[in-house]
Design a protein around this motif. Structure first.
Motif, short mmCIF file in Angstrom:
data_model
loop_
_atom_site.label_atom_id
_atom_site.label_comp_id
_atom_site.label_asym_id
_atom_site.label_seq_id
_atom_site.Cartn_x
_atom_site.Cartn_y
_atom_site.Cartn_z
N GLY A 1 34.05 44.10 37.78
CA GLY A 1 33.20 42.95 38.00
C GLY A 1 32.32 42.84 36.77
O GLY A 1 31.87 43.83 36.22
N GLY A 2 32.11 41.69 36.25
CA GLY A 2 31.29 41.58 35.05
C GLY A 2 31.11 40.12 34.71
O GLY A 2 30.84 39.76 33.57
N THR A 3 31.24 39.29 35.74
CA THR A 3 31.20 37.85 35.51
C THR A 3 30.02 37.19 36.20
O THR A 3 29.83 35.98 36.09
CB THR A 3 32.50 37.20 36.01
N GLU A 4 29.23 37.96 36.97
CA GLU A 4 28.07 37.41 37.65
C GLU A 4 26.90 38.39 37.57
O GLU A 4 27.08 39.60 37.50
CB GLU A 4 28.37 37.11 39.12
N PHE A 5 25.73 37.90 37.58
CA PHE A 5 24.44 38.58 37.66
C PHE A 5 24.41 39.96 37.01
O PHE A 5 24.48 40.05 35.79
CB PHE A 5 23.97 38.63 39.11
N VAL A 6 24.32 41.04 37.78
CA VAL A 6 24.15 42.37 37.19
C VAL A 6 25.35 42.75 36.33
O VAL A 6 25.18 43.26 35.21
CB VAL A 6 23.91 43.42 38.28
N GLY A 7 26.56 42.52 36.83
CA GLY A 7 27.74 42.86 36.05
C GLY A 7 27.79 42.12 34.73
O GLY A 7 28.16 42.69 33.68
N TYR A 8 27.41 40.85 34.75
CA TYR A 8 27.38 40.05 33.52
C TYR A 8 26.35 40.62 32.55
O TYR A 8 26.60 40.73 31.34
CB TYR A 8 27.07 38.60 33.84
N ALA A 9 25.17 40.99 33.09
CA ALA A 9 24.11 41.53 32.23
C ALA A 9 24.55 42.82 31.56
O ALA A 9 24.28 43.04 30.37
CB ALA A 9 22.85 41.76 33.06
N VAL A 10 25.23 43.69 32.32
CA VAL A 10 25.70 44.95 31.74
C VAL A 10 26.75 44.69 30.66
O VAL A 10 26.71 45.26 29.57
CB VAL A 10 26.28 45.86 32.84
N THR A 11 27.70 43.81 30.96
CA THR A 11 28.75 43.49 29.99
C THR A 11 28.18 42.88 28.72
O THR A 11 28.54 43.27 27.60
CB THR A 11 29.78 42.53 30.62
N GLU A 12 27.28 41.94 28.88
CA GLU A 12 26.66 41.26 27.74
C GLU A 12 25.88 42.25 26.88
O GLU A 12 25.96 42.23 25.64
CB GLU A 12 25.75 40.15 28.24
N ALA A 13 25.13 43.15 27.53
CA ALA A 13 24.34 44.13 26.78
C ALA A 13 25.24 45.13 26.04
O ALA A 13 24.95 45.52 24.91
CB ALA A 13 23.41 44.88 27.74
N ALA A 14 26.35 45.52 26.67
CA ALA A 14 27.28 46.45 26.01
C ALA A 14 27.93 45.80 24.80
O ALA A 14 28.07 46.42 23.74
CB ALA A 14 28.34 46.91 27.02
N LEU A 15 28.32 44.54 24.93
CA LEU A 15 28.92 43.83 23.80
C LEU A 15 27.92 43.69 22.65
O LEU A 15 28.30 43.80 21.48
CB LEU A 15 29.40 42.45 24.25
N ALA A 16 26.65 43.48 22.99
CA ALA A 16 25.62 43.34 21.96
C ALA A 16 25.45 44.63 21.17
O ALA A 16 25.00 44.61 20.02
CB ALA A 16 24.30 42.94 22.60
N ARG A 17 25.81 45.76 21.77
CA ARG A 17 25.74 47.04 21.08
C ARG A 17 26.99 47.33 20.25
O ARG A 17 27.10 48.37 19.62
CB ARG A 17 25.55 48.18 22.09
N GLY A 18 27.94 46.42 20.33
CA GLY A 18 29.18 46.63 19.60
C GLY A 18 30.20 47.44 20.37
O GLY A 18 31.20 47.86 19.79
N TRP A 19 29.98 47.62 21.66
CA TRP A 19 30.92 48.37 22.48
C TRP A 19 32.14 47.51 22.79
O TRP A 19 32.03 46.28 22.90
CB TRP A 19 30.27 48.82 23.79
N GLN A 20 33.26 48.16 22.97
CA GLN A 20 34.46 47.47 23.45
C GLN A 20 34.43 47.50 24.98
O GLN A 20 34.33 48.58 25.58
CB GLN A 20 35.72 48.16 22.93
N VAL A 21 34.52 46.34 25.60
CA VAL A 21 34.34 46.24 27.05
C VAL A 21 35.56 45.58 27.69
O VAL A 21 35.98 44.49 27.27
CB VAL A 21 33.08 45.43 27.40
N THR A 22 36.09 46.24 28.69
CA THR A 22 37.16 45.67 29.52
C THR A 22 36.55 45.30 30.86
O THR A 22 35.84 46.12 31.47
CB THR A 22 38.30 46.70 29.73
N VAL A 23 36.81 44.09 31.31
CA VAL A 23 36.26 43.62 32.58
C VAL A 23 37.39 43.33 33.55
O VAL A 23 38.27 42.50 33.28
CB VAL A 23 35.41 42.34 32.38
N LEU A 24 37.39 44.02 34.69
CA LEU A 24 38.32 43.72 35.77
C LEU A 24 37.63 42.76 36.73
O LEU A 24 36.56 43.07 37.28
CB LEU A 24 38.72 44.99 36.53
N HIS A 25 38.23 41.58 36.93
CA HIS A 25 37.60 40.59 37.80
C HIS A 25 38.67 39.72 38.45
O HIS A 25 39.83 39.73 38.06
CB HIS A 25 36.62 39.72 37.01
N ARG A 26 38.24 38.97 39.46
CA ARG A 26 39.19 38.17 40.25
C ARG A 26 39.56 36.85 39.59
O ARG A 26 40.49 36.18 40.02
CB ARG A 26 38.62 37.90 41.65
#
Length: 323
Positions: A3-28
């Motif tokens: 999950g990474g497309t709404e509220f808390v999940g989105y915030a975590v994903t966005e913050a990780a990307l801002a750090r230059g992390w590679q992020v995989t998001v499993l979502h519906r």
């Protein structure tokens, strides 16, 4: 990110990307993750929902699941040998009620099972904690969040207050105005989670601001200021509000009068998280950024279908104001 497309999940994903992390998001596929994330489709309620994560290794996984603990169990078991650390965004609701003022991570928790299906919220979160801990041991981090506010909120707490105050006129303001509040901005929660992953933290942490980080007065005045409203905040003692059958927390989001529920929701001990680097931005910033986001959507906030619609009936408010 599970999950990474709404509220808390989105915030975590966005913050990780801002750090230059590679992020995989499993979502519906109901919403899109932040640009830059690798998108993998999968419904975790489907037996084959984790197929897209069948191969690959990750340093950490963050999971915000709030329903059947068996879903968390299946994900944790499937990833245990290929993920370094599992962060489960849990809730302060796992503590037995009532939780006294100053309750810390060692306060007793509710019963739960990692194998449970649909159960009530507290048992679901506790079951998720048990599932992650069983699979990851001391590589499991349990972020027991309290009230979460901020941009992309899909529960309807701060968006309701902003929308109501933006309409202007007399507004029922539940007192006392100096009532201290605890909450956490989703972006501050995300930052702490990522720092905790880097720091190798494990075990449970209460994730919420210190008691009294803001007040009802400061919260509602901030809403009035950012909306430019002519609203008149009419501060009202809890007695008449409760006598009218108004439900704290539900009809008047965020607010609960002093007592057992208040101590449970707004008086938790967060010294462990603060010592581990938690920093909470001012409420004025959370309110302003949420209003900016809400305006981008035309004033209509998204609503999670599995949560009740919050807010006070206008007729009930008008009746109380006439009194």
């Amino acid at each position: 990110m599970l999950g990474g497309t709404e509220f808390v999940g989105y915030a975590v994903t966005e913050a990780a990307l801002a750090r230059g992390w590679q992020v995989t998001v499993l979502h519906r596929g109901h919403h899109e993750p932040p640009p830059g994330a690798t998108s993998v489709r999968g419904d975790r309620l489907d037996p084959a929902g984790l197929a897209g994560l069948g191969t690959g290794e990750w340093d950490a996984v963050v999971d915000t699941w709030s329903a059947a603990p068996s879903v968390v169990r299946d994900a944790a078991n499937a990833l245990a040998g290929r993920v370094g650390r599992y962060v489960y965004v849990s809730s302060g609701s796992v503590y037995t009620y009532p939780s006294p003022a100053g309750h810390a991570e060692d306060w007793p928790v509710v019963e739960g099972s990692p194998d449970a299906g649909d159960v009530e919220y507290a048992a679901a979160k506790r079951g998720g904690e048990l599932a992650v801990t069983a699979a990851f041991g001391d590589r499991a981090l349990l972020a027991r969040a309290g009230l979460i506010l901020g941009p992309r909120e899909n529960i309807g707490r701060l968006p309701w207050w902003l929308s109501r105050i933006a309409r202007g006129g007399p507004v029922l303001a539940p007192g006392p105005r100096d009532l201290g509040l605890q909450y956490i901005d989703a972006r501050d929660l995300a930052t702490w989670i990522l720092d905790a992953v880097e720091g190798g933290l494990h075990g449970p942490y209460n994730l919420i601001s210190p008691p009294g980080h803001t007040t009802m007065g400061e919260l509602l005045e901030s809403c009035k200021r950012v909306t430019g409203s002519d609203a008149e905040l009419r501060w009202t003692d809890p007695g008449p509000i409760l006598a009218a059958g108004v439900q704290p927390w539900m009809d008047l989001p965020v607010w609960v009068p002093r007592g057992e529920l208040y101590d449970t929701l707004h008086q938790g001990d967060v010294s462990k998280a603060l010592a581990a680097g938690l920093r909470c931005r001012p409420v004025a910033e959370t309110v302003a950024d949420t209003w900016s986001w809400l305006r981008e959507l035309g004033g209509v906030a998204p609503q999670r279908p599995d949560r009740p619609v919050l807010g006070l009936d206008p007729e009930v408010e008008a009746k109380l104001l006439r009194r």
